[in-house]
Design an enzyme around this catalytic site. Sequence first.
Site, PDB file in Angstrom:
ATOM      1  N   SER A 162       0.862  -1.194   0.000  1.00 61.30           N
ATOM      2  CA  SER A 162       0.000   0.000   0.000  1.00 61.30           C
ATOM      3  C   SER A 162       0.889   1.232   0.000  1.00 61.30           C
ATOM      4  CB  SER A 162      -0.846   0.000   1.278  1.00 61.30           C
ATOM      5  OG  SER A 162      -1.463   1.248   1.464  1.00 61.30           O
ATOM      6  N   TYR A 175      -1.229   0.181  10.830  1.00 61.24           N
ATOM      7  CA  TYR A 175      -1.444  -0.316   9.452  1.00 61.24           C
ATOM      8  C   TYR A 175      -0.186  -0.075   8.614  1.00 61.24           C
ATOM      9  CZ  TYR A 175      -3.432  -0.922   4.767  1.00 61.24           C
ATOM     10  OH  TYR A 175      -3.666  -1.346   3.470  1.00 61.24           O
TER      11      TYR A 175
END
Length: 274
Positions: A162, A175
């Site tokens: 990501s 995250y």
Amino acid sequence: MLLWLDRKEYKKIVMDYQQRTSLQDKVAIVTGASSGIGEAVARLLFQRGARVVLFARRTDKLQELAQKAVAEGYTEPLLVAGDVRNPEEVEGAVQKALERWGRLDIVIANAGFGYRAPLVDGDIQRWKEMLDTNVYGLLLTLKYGVAPLLKQGHGHVIVTSSIAGRSVNPGGSAYSASKYAVNAIAEGLRQEVAPQGVRVTNIAPGSVTTGFATVAGYSDEVRAALQRLQPLTSEDVANAMIYALEQPAHVDVSEMVVYPTRQVNQGAVTVNQQ
Ligand SMILES: NC(=O)c1ccc[n+]([C@@H]2O[C@H](COP(=O)([O-])OP(=O)(O)OC[C@H]3O[C@@H](n4cnc5c(N)ncnc54)[C@H](OP(=O)(O)O)[C@@H]3O)[C@@H](O)[C@H]2O)c1
């Protein structure tokens, strides 16, 4: 257009095309195939004649996807209900692929989810689930999935990271930490397996419209901010994956960052907006 090319240029284009890796009859396993990016790449693999193992926990979603594939005349995929955090289930999925089709060519390690909160407010159980899924689950997928590729002396691994694995913002440390770990794992793997002819692609999407925002529990305000960016679709990311897979065998697209054009950084998602 081709009419204006001289013979040499035309021949080069044809040769480049012929060197492309065909995905026809390739055997692929996709983790996180029940929705979003995993589902989209599974569909594109069906269309190219690949044989696909669909791995995720929601069997109803996998069944729906498989039924559509069969109705459209593609090779029936193999469904494996499982959790990437469970070593037996991940190893079992790879074994089932080998039993059904005798080999494995492509591993798409895509299962994962996001959870954001300020560190002092973090839900410790949610942190653990996320790190276990995004990091430990990835390690398990690679441990069991890559072994057959090495045995064969060829294969391709795609890992979904990501843009959160390239920068951090408030509420996003856990995250981001999981996706920074994904990058380290993908690069370590690439260095381990490159000499043996196995390719590794690490893809880092920006905002994508999938089930991600729901699972991450984003507020309506954050969702609206993301929508204003005109986010990527799952198919956009899946197309980038297919681009990497179809390169000639000597080309490893090792990293890809795919942003929605209007997205500057992770800014739309900060903890203050949750
Ligand atoms: N959407 C974005 O904006 C975005 C941006 C960058 C990166 N990513 C990454 O893209 C990947 C795919 O996410 P998505 O956006 O497509 O979201 P999604 O639609 O929510 O898909 C997530 C997939 O992961 C599977 N999954 C989650 N936990 C699992 C577990 N423990 N075991 C097996 N499968 C599990 C889910 O299946 P089940 O629930 O059925 O098990 C689902 O198929 C993730 O790694 C995510 O971090 C997403």
